[in-house]
Design a protein around this motif. Sequence first.
Motif, PDB file in Angstrom:
ATOM      1  N   TYR A  15      14.230  16.300   7.928  1.00 28.47           N
ATOM      2  CA  TYR A  15      14.108  17.172   7.270  1.00 28.47           C
ATOM      3  C   TYR A  15      14.303  17.737   6.331  1.00 28.47           C
ATOM      4  CZ  TYR A  15      13.644  22.700   7.683  1.00 28.47           C
ATOM      5  OH  TYR A  15      12.933  23.534   7.093  1.00 28.47           O
ATOM      6  N   LEU A  16      15.888  17.476   6.224  1.00 20.68           N
ATOM      7  CA  LEU A  16      16.350  17.921   4.805  1.00 20.68           C
ATOM      8  C   LEU A  16      15.956  17.754   3.684  1.00 20.68           C
ATOM      9  CD1 LEU A  16      19.911  18.748   5.784  1.00 20.68           C
ATOM     10  CD2 LEU A  16      17.958  20.719   6.018  1.00 20.68           C
ATOM     11  N   ARG A  17      15.746  15.489   4.249  1.00 21.09           N
ATOM     12  CA  ARG A  17      15.145  15.523   3.216  1.00 21.09           C
ATOM     13  C   ARG A  17      13.727  15.102   2.446  1.00 21.09           C
ATOM     14  NH1 ARG A  17      12.816  10.089   1.806  1.00 21.09           N
ATOM     15  NH2 ARG A  17      12.046   9.887   3.959  1.00 21.09           N
ATOM     16  N   SER A  18      12.558  14.829   3.167  1.00 18.52           N
ATOM     17  CA  SER A  18      11.600  14.771   3.316  1.00 18.52           C
ATOM     18  C   SER A  18      11.140  15.726   3.363  1.00 18.52           C
ATOM     19  CB  SER A  18      10.994  14.285   4.333  1.00 18.52           C
ATOM     20  OG  SER A  18      11.088  14.928   5.117  1.00 18.52           O
ATOM     21  N   GLU A  19      11.358  17.329   4.118  1.00 15.67           N
ATOM     22  CA  GLU A  19      10.499  18.408   4.146  1.00 15.67           C
ATOM     23  C   GLU A  19      11.443  19.371   2.387  1.00 15.67           C
ATOM     24  OE1 GLU A  19       8.674  20.429   6.953  1.00 15.67           O
ATOM     25  OE2 GLU A  19       8.647  18.372   8.367  1.00 15.67           O
ATOM     26  N   ARG A  20      12.605  19.360   2.981  1.00 15.71           N
ATOM     27  CA  ARG A  20      13.098  20.864   2.070  1.00 15.71           C
ATOM     28  C   ARG A  20      13.670  19.836   0.342  1.00 15.71           C
ATOM     29  NH1 ARG A  20      17.633  24.188   4.352  1.00 15.71           N
ATOM     30  NH2 ARG A  20      17.297  24.995   2.586  1.00 15.71           N
ATOM     31  N   GLU A  21      12.994  18.346   0.898  1.00 17.47           N
ATOM     32  CA  GLU A  21      13.869  17.551  -0.593  1.00 17.47           C
ATOM     33  C   GLU A  21      15.818  18.443  -1.121  1.00 17.47           C
ATOM     34  OE1 GLU A  21      10.000  18.311  -2.436  1.00 17.47           O
ATOM     35  OE2 GLU A  21       9.282  16.793  -1.861  1.00 17.47           O
ATOM     36  N   LEU A  22      16.245  18.503  -0.462  1.00 15.95           N
ATOM     37  CA  LEU A  22      17.465  18.895  -1.373  1.00 15.95           C
ATOM     38  C   LEU A  22      18.003  17.629  -1.321  1.00 15.95           C
ATOM     39  CD1 LEU A  22      19.256  20.730   2.655  1.00 15.95           C
ATOM     40  CD2 LEU A  22      17.411  21.719   0.560  1.00 15.95           C
ATOM     41  N   SER A  23      19.194  18.143  -2.780  1.00 12.24           N
ATOM     42  CA  SER A  23      19.482  16.502  -3.403  1.00 12.24           C
ATOM     43  C   SER A  23      20.754  16.231  -2.206  1.00 12.24           C
ATOM     44  CB  SER A  23      20.608  18.030  -4.166  1.00 12.24           C
ATOM     45  OG  SER A  23      22.337  18.016  -3.925  1.00 12.24           O
ATOM     46  N   LEU A  24      21.251  15.066  -2.854  1.00 14.05           N
ATOM     47  CA  LEU A  24      21.676  14.335  -1.939  1.00 14.05           C
ATOM     48  C   LEU A  24      23.320  14.411  -1.634  1.00 14.05           C
ATOM     49  CD1 LEU A  24      21.067  10.392  -3.474  1.00 14.05           C
ATOM     50  CD2 LEU A  24      20.528  11.087  -1.581  1.00 14.05           C
TER      51      LEU A  24
END
Length: 301
Positions: A15-24
């Motif tokens: 969810y953090l990666r795909s929807e919130r698109e947070l930095s690595l």
Amino acid sequence: MPAGLEKSLLRFYEYLRSERELSLHTQHNYKRQLTTLAEQLVELGVTDWQTVDASWVRQLASKGMRDGLKASSLSMRLSALRSFLDYLVHQGEIKANPAKGVSAPRKARPLPKNLDVDEMDQLLDVNEDDPLSIRDRAMMELMYGAGLRLSELVNLDVRDISLSKGDIRVIGKGDKERVVPFAGLAREWVGHWLKVRGQLAAGDEPGLFVSKLGQRISTRNVQKRMAEWGQKQAVSSHINPHKLRHSFATHMLESSGDLRAVQELLGHANLTTTQIYTHLDFQHLAQVYDEAHPRAKRGKR
């Protein structure tokens, strides 16, 4: 890690990666904090997120403190947990976020530094006779001699000073008025300044201390001038107005041991503020207690 804990974490990371698109970098921080918390829960016998309640969260916070985490690091860890549990609430996996009411301890307030008596003498050994130097020494003598805040110093009017009585009318925080004594070199140098003030001050300017433009001096100007005098007088530490106020409080307390009187002089509403401000140690408090409390005195028969 039990599947009941790991599966929800993996969904959250996606969810953090795909929807919130947070930095690595941010994703990595979330993963590191939550993995640590999950491992601690396993050690405590917890195998799924549904059984985690506020008491479990408090145990995690307590463990972080025992492990020596700084308040800022513990706050970051609990923030990650709250975000994750909010996600579980949104997904319908849990009914409420048990971390909502649990917060990290407040960050410790850094204790202000003070100058020792010799350093104060070195700083205040200003004998130049031009009006600006006289003004600057008068300001420094008054801040150290009366423990004023910077805002209180710049807001002083000529009418607030009584050289004959040796007192100053001060408007402190919350517009609270107090009268503080000043004597000795502070009184002497304010007197010197009043004699030359007319060379700088505009005719209708009420402010006690004025700039070379004739208007009430600004807080920034006072800070700048004190820092310059610290360098000019070769004082080892950086000089700022707060340091002079703190030195006043520390030296008064060391000499008198009267915490309540220092509180009144500083204009603190609460005694707790004075304790922090003057970085009292327990030994000093114990000594005051032993010497003052009647039951403590009886124990010394």
